[in-house]
Design an enzyme around this catalytic site. Sequence first.
Site, short mmCIF file in Angstrom:
data_model
loop_
_atom_site.label_atom_id
_atom_site.label_comp_id
_atom_site.label_asym_id
_atom_site.label_seq_id
_atom_site.Cartn_x
_atom_site.Cartn_y
_atom_site.Cartn_z
N ALA A 56 8.45 -1.77 -0.05
CA ALA A 56 7.14 -1.17 0.24
C ALA A 56 6.18 -2.28 0.61
O ALA A 56 6.03 -3.26 -0.13
CB ALA A 56 6.63 -0.42 -0.99
N ILE A 82 8.39 -5.68 -3.14
CA ILE A 82 7.13 -5.85 -2.44
C ILE A 82 7.34 -6.62 -1.14
O ILE A 82 7.82 -7.75 -1.14
CB ILE A 82 6.10 -6.60 -3.32
N LYS A 83 6.96 -5.99 -0.06
CA LYS A 83 7.16 -6.56 1.27
C LYS A 83 5.90 -7.30 1.70
O LYS A 83 4.81 -6.72 1.73
CB LYS A 83 7.50 -5.43 2.25
N LEU A 84 6.07 -8.58 2.03
CA LEU A 84 4.95 -9.47 2.35
C LEU A 84 5.13 -10.08 3.73
O LEU A 84 6.26 -10.40 4.13
CB LEU A 84 4.88 -10.60 1.32
#
Length: 214
Positions: A56, A82-84
């Site tokens: 996400a 967590i997509k960064l």
Amino acid sequence: MEIFLDTGMVDEIREAAKWGVIDGVTTNPSLIAKTGRSQADVIKEICEIVDGPISAEVIATDAQGMIKEGQELAKIHDNVVIKLPLTEEGITACKWFSDNGIKTNVTLCFSVNQAFLAAKNGATYISPFIGRLDDIGHDGMQLIDEIRTVYDNYGFTTKILAASIRHCTHVRDAMMVGADVGTMPINVVKAMFKHPLTDKGLSQFLADHAKANA
């Protein structure tokens, strides 16, 4: 190589999950926008379908904003990753998440140097974009190969997640050079099942069976 489905469409995920070959799901703001739903609602429903890593993506562009958003997303389910973005702020946030036991997927990677920095800060996944590099005349698969070499040289545990996969040749080549994961749209996964000789052979078997039992 693990197979992740790259989509925000829950119906597609339900269909693919029945095949038993899907290990996780990646999403991004563009994919979520197509659903017309909130990211939190979509991610929560995906987590109920697939028992694996679900990426996400944060929207903030500063590290503190990314950390705040990521903490909220991580509360949705233990499987949320967590997509960064691969920026200075994104890599800074990556270090914070790594230090606090939250999994990350650093995305929009287009060079070995970028992949090296993400691994140094403990990224769980690095997402090199094969197709987008091919689009501008570069060799996307060469990047996967180079990252594999560098990660093996230094013992990094960051998983190489081949992204922007457009067709089955990308999948095959990613497996050959040692990508840990390939994320792809459902049409590519469906195409992996297909071969004209399989169809021809099955048709012949069925015809022979019908003839023998006529």
